[in-house]
Design a protein around this motif. Structure first.
Motif, mmCIF file in Angstrom:
data_model
loop_
_atom_site.group_PDB
_atom_site.id
_atom_site.type_symbol
_atom_site.label_atom_id
_atom_site.label_comp_id
_atom_site.label_asym_id
_atom_site.label_seq_id
_atom_site.Cartn_x
_atom_site.Cartn_y
_atom_site.Cartn_z
ATOM 1 N N PHE A 1 -6.493 -1.325 -7.610
ATOM 2 C CA PHE A 1 -5.395 -2.361 -8.154
ATOM 3 C C PHE A 1 -5.483 -2.577 -9.317
ATOM 4 O O PHE A 1 -6.401 -2.965 -9.362
ATOM 5 C CB PHE A 1 -4.465 -2.401 -6.964
ATOM 6 N N CYS B 1 -8.447 6.382 -9.054
ATOM 7 C CA CYS B 1 -8.083 5.384 -8.719
ATOM 8 C C CYS B 1 -8.747 4.539 -7.134
ATOM 9 O O CYS B 1 -8.404 3.510 -7.445
ATOM 10 C CB CYS B 1 -6.341 5.692 -7.971
ATOM 11 N N TYR C 1 2.308 1.218 -3.679
ATOM 12 C CA TYR C 1 0.788 1.910 -4.702
ATOM 13 C C TYR C 1 0.497 3.258 -4.199
ATOM 14 O O TYR C 1 0.757 3.865 -5.098
ATOM 15 C CB TYR C 1 -0.092 1.136 -4.210
ATOM 16 N N THR C 2 0.510 4.021 -3.133
ATOM 17 C CA THR C 2 0.029 5.515 -2.830
ATOM 18 C C THR C 2 1.250 6.284 -2.956
ATOM 19 O O THR C 2 1.271 7.280 -3.380
ATOM 20 C CB THR C 2 0.097 5.615 -1.408
ATOM 21 N N GLN D 1 0.695 -1.503 0.149
ATOM 22 C CA GLN D 1 0.206 0.350 -0.179
ATOM 23 C C GLN D 1 0.813 1.305 0.085
ATOM 24 O O GLN D 1 0.438 1.907 -0.534
ATOM 25 C CB GLN D 1 -0.856 -0.263 1.173
#
Length: 324
Positions: free
Chosen positions: A272, A267, A239-240, A236
């Protein structure tokens, strides 16, 4: 028309900008754990590390009462961040602006609260990157007005407390704090555009690390539960942070916060990309799926280079320092 005075000299030190970064990040996250209304609670350790069903005495992040309390918390934190940056921007322009301009125009434009009709295409940059996942949803019949999409269900999901948090309050408050306020602070410190794009999102990623506590507890609060909790949280964070690079670039290129907010909401809706899942589910469309993913990347690069160009941008072409 009033324009944002450019940072020909740094009105903040880089150290001050780092302190503001820490203050705004902690000010957003820490209040979530300071009261019994916003703090999560979990049962005692379980015998295994598998996710368990919610107990009657537990408080999880998707509980409506918890969401409501946390929405109040992040709203207060966001307003406080805006007030701080308004004070800093106004103080820095005290000698060059009259009182009315100092109070409103300088702050609004420095924080990217501007709307242009020419920004319409910018809002399609992020969907372009998701061309592959969108095609996967098309194959699943899960796009608007297709077989497995119903208006009532989607409306209910969007305007549930979870939907309000994920698609409205979260994107708005997070973009205001980590794009508007933090980018503004580092611009006032004379940071370069490269620094703004690749450094400021790191604290945005770090602000999601606290989810390790939730993941660890939901898996039973055991030693075995710690490893998957760490892996999920690191994913996470990655991704962030990557999204933060994308959002900061949009913000700087357009000098507007709103493309970043729409990208954040989109998003969150899409999640994802699940390329492997889609290839397994639709093996007869393997080639088309791969083409859609590749085309999305190409279209995204093209859109970032052309759709975000703003000749009158007050942010992008004005980095004044090589600070790293």
């Amino acid at each position: 028309m009033f324009t944002v005075p450019q940072p020909t000299r740094a009105s903040l030190s880089l150290r001050d900008a780092h302190l503001i970064n820490a203050a705004l990040t902690l000010g957003y996250v820490l209040p979530l754990y300071l009261t019994k209304f916003t703090r999560l609670s979990f049962a005692k350790s379980l015998e295994n590390d598998r996710a368990h069903s919610k107990g009657s005495s537990e408080r999880w992040r998707d509980d409506p009462a918890v969401i409501k309390a946390r929405l109040v918390s992040i709203s207060v934190s966001t307003v406080a961040s805006l007030c701080l940056m308004h004070y800093i921007v106004a103080a820095g322009q005290r000698d060059s602006l009259n009182v009315s301009e100092r109070r409103w125009d300088a702050t609004a434009l420095s924080l990217g609260f501007s709307v242009r009709k020419s920004d319409a295409l910018v809002h399609f940059v992020t969907p372009a990157l998701f061309l592959g996942p969108l095609y996967g949803r098309y194959l699943s019949g899960d796009l608007p007005f297709m077989a497995y999409w119903t208006f009532n269900e989607r409306t209910r999901d969007t305007f549930s407390w979870i939907g309000i948090r994920n698609y409205i309050a979260g994107p708005i408050t997070e973009e205001v704090v980590w794009r508007s306020c933090l980018v503004c602070a580092y611009r006032l410190a004379g940071a370069s555009n490269k620094f703004l794009v690749f450094f400021t999102p790191l604290s945005f990623g770090c602000a999601h690390l606290h989810h390790i506590w939730e993941s660890y507890n939901m898996r039973g609060r055991t030693l075995r539960a710690l490893k998957p909790a760490i892996l999920v949280t690191l994913f996470q964070f990655t991704y962030t942070t990557l999204f933060g690079f994308h959002s900061a670039f949009l913000f700087l290129r357009t000098s507007s916060l709103f493309p970043s907010i729409s990208a954040h909401t989109f998003c969150n809706i899409m999640g994802f990309p699940q390329l492997e899942v889609e290839l397994r589910r639709f093996p007869h469309r393997r080639r088309q799926i791969l083409i859609a993913y590749c085309a999305g990347i190409v279209l995204y690069i093209y859109g970032m280079r052309t759709w975000t160009i703003r000749p009158d941008s007050t942010f992008w072409f004005h980095g004044t320092s090589n600070q790293q």
